[in-house]
Design a protein around this motif. Structure first.
Motif, PDB file in Angstrom:
ATOM      1  N   SER A   1      27.444  -6.203   7.046  1.00  0.00           N
ATOM      2  CA  SER A   1      26.723  -6.419   8.304  1.00  0.00           C
ATOM      3  C   SER A   1      27.061  -5.320   9.284  1.00  0.00           C
ATOM      4  CB  SER A   1      27.070  -7.791   8.874  1.00  0.00           C
ATOM      5  OG  SER A   1      28.443  -7.873   9.169  1.00  0.00           O
TER       6      SER A   1
ATOM      7  N   HIS B   1      20.066 -12.236   5.599  1.00  0.00           N
ATOM      8  CA  HIS B   1      21.164 -11.364   5.196  1.00  0.00           C
ATOM      9  C   HIS B   1      21.581 -11.579   3.743  1.00  0.00           C
ATOM     10  CE1 HIS B   1      24.631  -8.772   5.810  1.00  0.00           C
ATOM     11  NE2 HIS B   1      25.364  -9.680   5.197  1.00  0.00           N
ATOM     12  N   CYS B   2      21.903 -12.837   3.362  1.00  0.00           N
ATOM     13  CA  CYS B   2      22.415 -13.103   2.014  1.00  0.00           C
ATOM     14  C   CYS B   2      21.391 -13.773   1.116  1.00  0.00           C
ATOM     15  CB  CYS B   2      23.692 -13.940   2.070  1.00  0.00           C
ATOM     16  SG  CYS B   2      23.451 -15.653   2.572  1.00  0.00           S
TER      17      CYS B   2
ATOM     18  N   GLY C   1      23.206 -14.032   9.061  1.00  0.00           N
ATOM     19  CA  GLY C   1      21.760 -14.234   9.192  1.00  0.00           C
ATOM     20  C   GLY C   1      21.421 -15.421  10.068  1.00  0.00           C
TER      21      GLY C   1
ATOM     22  N   SER D   1      29.473 -11.482   4.201  1.00  0.00           N
ATOM     23  CA  SER D   1      29.265 -10.957   5.555  1.00  0.00           C
ATOM     24  C   SER D   1      29.600  -9.477   5.640  1.00  0.00           C
ATOM     25  CB  SER D   1      30.093 -11.747   6.568  1.00  0.00           C
ATOM     26  OG  SER D   1      31.461 -11.595   6.286  1.00  0.00           O
TER      27      SER D   1
END
Ligand SMILES: [Zn+2]
Length: 132
Positions: free
Chosen positions: A124, A37-38, A16, A121
């Motif tokens: 992704s 993202h997280c 991210g 990750s």
């Protein structure tokens, strides 16, 4: 780790973005509050990014010393206005770089207990393939 730092990615998942805009964007240096993202919260506590001032200070001192020595070697001038113009001009141009990377280095290297989690990750590739 270097691509994550150079591209200003999240220190936890390396996927991210930390910033919403490119470095020299006209809309400014807007930092995201959470990793897209997280979900990690970048500002861990109020005033957390005051620590980035010390990193930024180190950047500016290194830039000024390098520029002063470089100007002296290239121009050989003893006029203080030459040095003032060069140093202020280049440090002004590098200000967005200093702001961005002082915070990125604070997040990646100087935050105790904050490490890369490879399992975060994952996925992704799925997200990227879904975008195609
Ligand atoms: Zn993240």
């Amino acid at each position: 780790m270097w691509p994550a730092i150079v591209n200003a990615k999240c220190p936890k998942c390396w996927v991210g973005n930390i910033y919403a805009n490119p470095m020299y964007s006209l809309s400014g240096q807007k930092m995201l509050t959470n990793c897209p993202h997280c979900g990690m919260t970048y500002e861990r506590e109020p005033g957390y990014f005051y620590g980035a001032m010390y990193v930024s200070y180190a950047f500016i001192v290194a830039e000024l010393v390098t520029l002063a020595i470089g100007t002296s070697i290239l121009t050989g001038s003893d006029n203080p206005w030459v040095y003032t113009a060069v140093l202020l001009g280049v440090v002004g141009i590098l200000a967005p770089f200093n702001l961005r990377y002082s915070r990125v280095i604070l997040l990646h290297w100087l935050t105790p207990g904050l490490h890369y989690h490879p399992e975060l990750s994952k996925g992704s590739e799925t997200i990227i393939s879904n975008l195609r």
